[in-house]
Design a protein around this motif. Structure first.
Motif, PDB file in Angstrom:
ATOM      1  N   VAL A  16       0.838  -1.204   0.000  1.00 49.95           N
ATOM      2  CA  VAL A  16       0.000   0.000   0.000  1.00 49.95           C
ATOM      3  C   VAL A  16       0.871   1.251   0.000  1.00 49.95           C
ATOM      4  N   VAL A  17       1.908   1.274   0.823  1.00 53.08           N
ATOM      5  CA  VAL A  17       2.793   2.439   0.900  1.00 53.08           C
ATOM      6  C   VAL A  17       3.415   2.725  -0.464  1.00 53.08           C
ATOM      7  N   GLU A  18       3.956   1.709  -1.099  1.00 56.02           N
ATOM      8  CA  GLU A  18       4.598   1.915  -2.406  1.00 56.02           C
ATOM      9  C   GLU A  18       3.597   2.407  -3.444  1.00 56.02           C
ATOM     10  N   LEU A  19       2.420   1.796  -3.476  1.00 56.02           N
ATOM     11  CA  LEU A  19       1.391   2.228  -4.423  1.00 56.02           C
ATOM     12  C   LEU A  19       0.916   3.646  -4.116  1.00 56.02           C
ATOM     13  N   ALA A  20       0.745   3.940  -2.847  1.00 49.71           N
ATOM     14  CA  ALA A  20       0.276   5.270  -2.452  1.00 49.71           C
ATOM     15  C   ALA A  20       1.270   6.339  -2.865  1.00 49.71           C
ATOM     16  N   ARG A  28      -5.761  11.023   4.109  1.00 53.86           N
ATOM     17  CA  ARG A  28      -6.228   9.800   4.772  1.00 53.86           C
ATOM     18  C   ARG A  28      -7.328   9.093   3.987  1.00 53.86           C
ATOM     19  N   GLU A  29      -8.248   9.842   3.433  1.00 51.34           N
ATOM     20  CA  GLU A  29      -9.349   9.229   2.691  1.00 51.34           C
ATOM     21  C   GLU A  29      -8.827   8.423   1.499  1.00 51.34           C
ATOM     22  N   ALA A  30      -7.897   8.995   0.757  1.00 46.59           N
ATOM     23  CA  ALA A  30      -7.327   8.295  -0.393  1.00 46.59           C
ATOM     24  C   ALA A  30      -6.527   7.070   0.062  1.00 46.59           C
ATOM     25  N   PHE A  31      -5.825   7.198   1.186  1.00 46.87           N
ATOM     26  CA  PHE A  31      -5.073   6.074   1.736  1.00 46.87           C
ATOM     27  C   PHE A  31      -6.013   4.935   2.108  1.00 46.87           C
ATOM     28  N   ASP A  32      -7.086   5.264   2.818  1.00 42.40           N
ATOM     29  CA  ASP A  32      -8.060   4.246   3.223  1.00 42.40           C
ATOM     30  C   ASP A  32      -8.669   3.555   2.008  1.00 42.40           C
ATOM     31  N   GLN A  33      -8.975   4.315   0.976  1.00 45.13           N
ATOM     32  CA  GLN A  33      -9.548   3.736  -0.244  1.00 45.13           C
ATOM     33  C   GLN A  33      -8.547   2.799  -0.905  1.00 45.13           C
ATOM     34  N   LEU A  34      -7.281   3.188  -0.922  1.00 39.75           N
ATOM     35  CA  LEU A  34      -6.256   2.336  -1.523  1.00 39.75           C
ATOM     36  C   LEU A  34      -6.107   1.036  -0.741  1.00 39.75           C
ATOM     37  N   LYS A  62      -5.204   0.378   7.876  1.00 44.56           N
ATOM     38  CA  LYS A  62      -5.684   1.770   7.906  1.00 44.56           C
ATOM     39  C   LYS A  62      -5.190   2.494   9.155  1.00 44.56           C
ATOM     40  N   ALA A  63      -5.054   1.777  10.244  1.00 45.64           N
ATOM     41  CA  ALA A  63      -4.607   2.369  11.505  1.00 45.64           C
ATOM     42  C   ALA A  63      -3.144   2.812  11.435  1.00 45.64           C
ATOM     43  N   ARG A  64      -2.448   2.426  10.385  1.00 47.18           N
ATOM     44  CA  ARG A  64      -1.038   2.791  10.229  1.00 47.18           C
ATOM     45  C   ARG A  64      -0.857   4.053   9.377  1.00 47.18           C
ATOM     46  N   TRP A  65      -1.932   4.842   9.249  1.00 46.22           N
ATOM     47  CA  TRP A  65      -1.879   6.080   8.471  1.00 46.22           C
ATOM     48  C   TRP A  65      -0.719   6.976   8.918  1.00 46.22           C
ATOM     49  N   ASP A  66      -0.544   7.153  10.223  1.00 48.60           N
ATOM     50  CA  ASP A  66       0.511   8.029  10.725  1.00 48.60           C
ATOM     51  C   ASP A  66       1.895   7.545  10.278  1.00 48.60           C
TER      52      ASP A  66
END
Length: 76
Positions: A16-20, A28-34, A62-66
């Motif tokens: 997810v990190v690499e794709l993001a 955050r919203e875009a991250f959660d969607q990804l 998702k909880a790893r957003w930070d």
């Protein structure tokens, strides 16, 4: 028995990190969607099954957003 290629939340988070980062995700919203999209793609190709706690995996990633936001800052 089905062997899962994406076996851990850590591997999924790294994906997810690499794709993001590659796709310019910065909120955050875009991250959660990804996160949802990546998990769904893994489910569709059989790397995750309905027997696995996919919702728990989703919540944990998702909880790893930070952590993602810190990585994003580091790479900027």
């Amino acid at each position: 028995m089905t062997e899962n290629l994406a076996t851990s939340n850590q591997e999924l988070f790294e994906e997810v990190v690499e794709l993001a980062i590659a796709n310019g995700v910065a909120d955050r919203e875009a991250f959660d969607q990804l996160v949802e999209t990546v998990l769904e793609e893994h489910r569709e190709v059989g790397e995750l099954s309905a027997d696995q706690p996919i919702e728990d995996m989703e919540d944990a990633i998702k909880a790893r957003w930070d952590e993602f936001a810190a990585e994003l800052d580091k790479r900027s």
